[in-house]
Design a protein around this motif. Structure first.
Motif, PDB file in Angstrom:
ATOM      1  N   ARG A   9      71.017  18.451  31.328  1.00 37.92           N
ATOM      2  CA  ARG A   9      70.957  17.266  32.194  1.00 37.92           C
ATOM      3  C   ARG A   9      70.387  17.594  33.577  1.00 37.92           C
ATOM      4  O   ARG A   9      70.809  17.058  34.597  1.00 37.92           O
ATOM      5  CB  ARG A   9      72.317  16.599  32.318  1.00 37.92           C
ATOM      6  CG  ARG A   9      72.811  15.936  31.051  1.00 37.92           C
ATOM      7  CD  ARG A   9      74.182  15.314  31.306  1.00 37.92           C
ATOM      8  NE  ARG A   9      74.844  14.646  30.211  1.00 37.92           N
ATOM      9  CZ  ARG A   9      75.172  15.118  29.027  1.00 37.92           C
ATOM     10  NH1 ARG A   9      74.836  16.321  28.699  1.00 37.92           N
ATOM     11  NH2 ARG A   9      75.823  14.403  28.139  1.00 37.92           N
ATOM     12  N   GLY A  10      69.413  18.489  33.584  1.00 35.90           N
ATOM     13  CA  GLY A  10      68.810  18.922  34.832  1.00 35.90           C
ATOM     14  C   GLY A  10      68.202  17.778  35.627  1.00 35.90           C
ATOM     15  O   GLY A  10      68.252  17.780  36.853  1.00 35.90           O
ATOM     16  N   ASP A  11      67.649  16.772  34.934  1.00 32.49           N
ATOM     17  CA  ASP A  11      67.036  15.668  35.663  1.00 32.49           C
ATOM     18  C   ASP A  11      68.058  14.822  36.412  1.00 32.49           C
ATOM     19  O   ASP A  11      67.723  14.133  37.370  1.00 32.49           O
ATOM     20  CB  ASP A  11      66.189  14.799  34.741  1.00 32.49           C
ATOM     21  CG  ASP A  11      66.967  14.231  33.580  1.00 32.49           C
ATOM     22  OD1 ASP A  11      68.021  14.764  33.228  1.00 32.49           O
ATOM     23  OD2 ASP A  11      66.501  13.225  33.011  1.00 32.49           O
ATOM     24  N   ALA A  12      69.308  14.897  36.024  1.00 28.90           N
ATOM     25  CA  ALA A  12      70.370  14.172  36.737  1.00 28.90           C
ATOM     26  C   ALA A  12      70.994  15.026  37.838  1.00 28.90           C
ATOM     27  O   ALA A  12      71.736  14.503  38.670  1.00 28.90           O
ATOM     28  CB  ALA A  12      71.448  13.731  35.754  1.00 28.90           C
ATOM     29  N   ARG A  13      70.689  16.314  37.840  1.00 28.14           N
ATOM     30  CA  ARG A  13      71.346  17.225  38.778  1.00 28.14           C
ATOM     31  C   ARG A  13      70.426  17.813  39.838  1.00 28.14           C
ATOM     32  O   ARG A  13      70.897  18.240  40.888  1.00 28.14           O
ATOM     33  CB  ARG A  13      72.004  18.358  37.988  1.00 28.14           C
ATOM     34  CG  ARG A  13      73.101  17.854  37.049  1.00 28.14           C
ATOM     35  CD  ARG A  13      73.572  18.892  36.064  1.00 28.14           C
ATOM     36  NE  ARG A  13      74.057  20.097  36.705  1.00 28.14           N
ATOM     37  CZ  ARG A  13      74.354  21.207  36.049  1.00 28.14           C
ATOM     38  NH1 ARG A  13      74.219  21.252  34.736  1.00 28.14           N
ATOM     39  NH2 ARG A  13      74.796  22.264  36.680  1.00 28.14           N
ATOM     40  N   VAL A  14      69.125  17.851  39.539  1.00 24.86           N
ATOM     41  CA  VAL A  14      68.176  18.499  40.442  1.00 24.86           C
ATOM     42  C   VAL A  14      67.040  17.515  40.745  1.00 24.86           C
ATOM     43  O   VAL A  14      66.289  17.139  39.840  1.00 24.86           O
ATOM     44  CB  VAL A  14      67.599  19.789  39.817  1.00 24.86           C
ATOM     45  CG1 VAL A  14      66.601  20.454  40.741  1.00 24.86           C
ATOM     46  CG2 VAL A  14      68.728  20.757  39.451  1.00 24.86           C
ATOM     47  N   SER A  21      60.037  14.778  35.893  1.00 24.41           N
ATOM     48  CA  SER A  21      60.198  13.958  34.702  1.00 24.41           C
ATOM     49  C   SER A  21      59.513  12.603  34.870  1.00 24.41           C
ATOM     50  O   SER A  21      58.829  12.118  33.958  1.00 24.41           O
ATOM     51  CB  SER A  21      61.686  13.773  34.413  1.00 24.41           C
ATOM     52  OG  SER A  21      61.880  12.951  33.298  1.00 24.41           O
ATOM     53  N   VAL A  22      59.684  11.992  36.041  1.00 19.28           N
ATOM     54  CA  VAL A  22      59.038  10.699  36.312  1.00 19.28           C
ATOM     55  C   VAL A  22      57.520  10.857  36.311  1.00 19.28           C
ATOM     56  O   VAL A  22      56.801  10.045  35.715  1.00 19.28           O
ATOM     57  CB  VAL A  22      59.537  10.115  37.651  1.00 19.28           C
ATOM     58  CG1 VAL A  22      58.708   8.915  38.069  1.00 19.28           C
ATOM     59  CG2 VAL A  22      61.002   9.732  37.549  1.00 19.28           C
ATOM     60  N   LEU A  23      57.028  11.903  36.960  1.00 19.72           N
ATOM     61  CA  LEU A  23      55.584  12.130  36.992  1.00 19.72           C
ATOM     62  C   LEU A  23      55.023  12.378  35.590  1.00 19.72           C
ATOM     63  O   LEU A  23      53.951  11.875  35.244  1.00 19.72           O
ATOM     64  CB  LEU A  23      55.246  13.305  37.908  1.00 19.72           C
ATOM     65  CG  LEU A  23      55.457  13.055  39.399  1.00 19.72           C
ATOM     66  CD1 LEU A  23      55.244  14.340  40.182  1.00 19.72           C
ATOM     67  CD2 LEU A  23      54.544  11.958  39.896  1.00 19.72           C
ATOM     68  N   ALA A  24      55.733  13.137  34.787  1.00 25.31           N
ATOM     69  CA  ALA A  24      55.277  13.417  33.423  1.00 25.31           C
ATOM     70  C   ALA A  24      55.218  12.135  32.598  1.00 25.31           C
ATOM     71  O   ALA A  24      54.254  11.893  31.866  1.00 25.31           O
ATOM     72  CB  ALA A  24      56.192  14.439  32.766  1.00 25.31           C
ATOM     73  N   LYS A  25      56.243  11.297  32.705  1.00 17.88           N
ATOM     74  CA  LYS A  25      56.253  10.045  31.946  1.00 17.88           C
ATOM     75  C   LYS A  25      55.147   9.113  32.418  1.00 17.88           C
ATOM     76  O   LYS A  25      54.463   8.481  31.596  1.00 17.88           O
ATOM     77  CB  LYS A  25      57.605   9.348  32.051  1.00 17.88           C
ATOM     78  CG  LYS A  25      57.663   8.081  31.210  1.00 17.88           C
ATOM     79  CD  LYS A  25      58.996   7.420  31.259  1.00 17.88           C
ATOM     80  CE  LYS A  25      59.103   6.201  30.371  1.00 17.88           C
ATOM     81  NZ  LYS A  25      57.899   5.517  30.001  1.00 17.88           N
ATOM     82  N   THR A  26      54.923   9.044  33.718  1.00 17.11           N
ATOM     83  CA  THR A  26      53.862   8.199  34.257  1.00 17.11           C
ATOM     84  C   THR A  26      52.497   8.662  33.760  1.00 17.11           C
ATOM     85  O   THR A  26      51.658   7.850  33.356  1.00 17.11           O
ATOM     86  CB  THR A  26      53.908   8.210  35.797  1.00 17.11           C
ATOM     87  OG1 THR A  26      55.199   7.754  36.206  1.00 17.11           O
ATOM     88  CG2 THR A  26      52.857   7.321  36.401  1.00 17.11           C
ATOM     89  N   ALA A  27      52.272   9.973  33.772  1.00 10.12           N
ATOM     90  CA  ALA A  27      51.003  10.524  33.288  1.00 10.12           C
ATOM     91  C   ALA A  27      50.830  10.262  31.796  1.00 10.12           C
ATOM     92  O   ALA A  27      49.743   9.892  31.335  1.00 10.12           O
ATOM     93  CB  ALA A  27      50.933  12.019  33.581  1.00 10.12           C
ATOM     94  N   ARG A  28      51.896  10.433  31.028  1.00 11.99           N
ATOM     95  CA  ARG A  28      51.820  10.193  29.581  1.00 11.99           C
ATOM     96  C   ARG A  28      51.534   8.729  29.292  1.00 11.99           C
ATOM     97  O   ARG A  28      50.719   8.403  28.421  1.00 11.99           O
ATOM     98  CB  ARG A  28      53.123  10.615  28.899  1.00 11.99           C
ATOM     99  CG  ARG A  28      53.084  10.454  27.392  1.00 11.99           C
ATOM    100  CD  ARG A  28      54.397  10.906  26.763  1.00 11.99           C
ATOM    101  NE  ARG A  28      54.331  10.889  25.343  1.00 11.99           N
ATOM    102  CZ  ARG A  28      54.482   9.800  24.588  1.00 11.99           C
ATOM    103  NH1 ARG A  28      54.694   8.640  25.147  1.00 11.99           N
ATOM    104  NH2 ARG A  28      54.404   9.864  23.270  1.00 11.99           N
TER     105      ARG A  28
END
Length: 83
Positions: A9-14, A21-28
């Motif tokens: 759950r690194g995206d909720a902690r760091v 994660s947001v940038l990767a999803k936006t690019a995808r």
């Protein structure tokens, strides 16, 4: 080599992981919109290549395109044993 590890759950902690994660999803998502222009039969702009009923039906009808990940079991199985 760069030391690395994993964090559950690194995206909720760091914050940096969350931002990446947001940038990767936006690019995808942008890439899926581009792919939709080349392969409109799959509805990439709409389903972002998730295994929706529409996407599965398109795969059954047209087969996978070169951009599909053939190591992914649902695609690999369609190639090995088409309907």
């Amino acid at each position: 080599a760069i030391p690395q590890g994993w964090l559950i759950r690194g995206d909720a902690r760091v914050p940096r992981i969350a931002a990446a994660s947001v940038l990767a999803k936006t690019a995808r998502d942008a890439w899926m919109i581009e792919l939709d222009r080349t392969y409109p039969v799959y509805g990439f702009a709409r389903n972002k290549a998730y295994g929706t009923a529409f996407h599965r039906a398109a795969l059954d009808k047209a087969g996978p395109c070169p951009e599909h990940r053939f190591s992914y079991a649902p695609i690999r199985l369609r190639v090995l044993s088409p309907s």
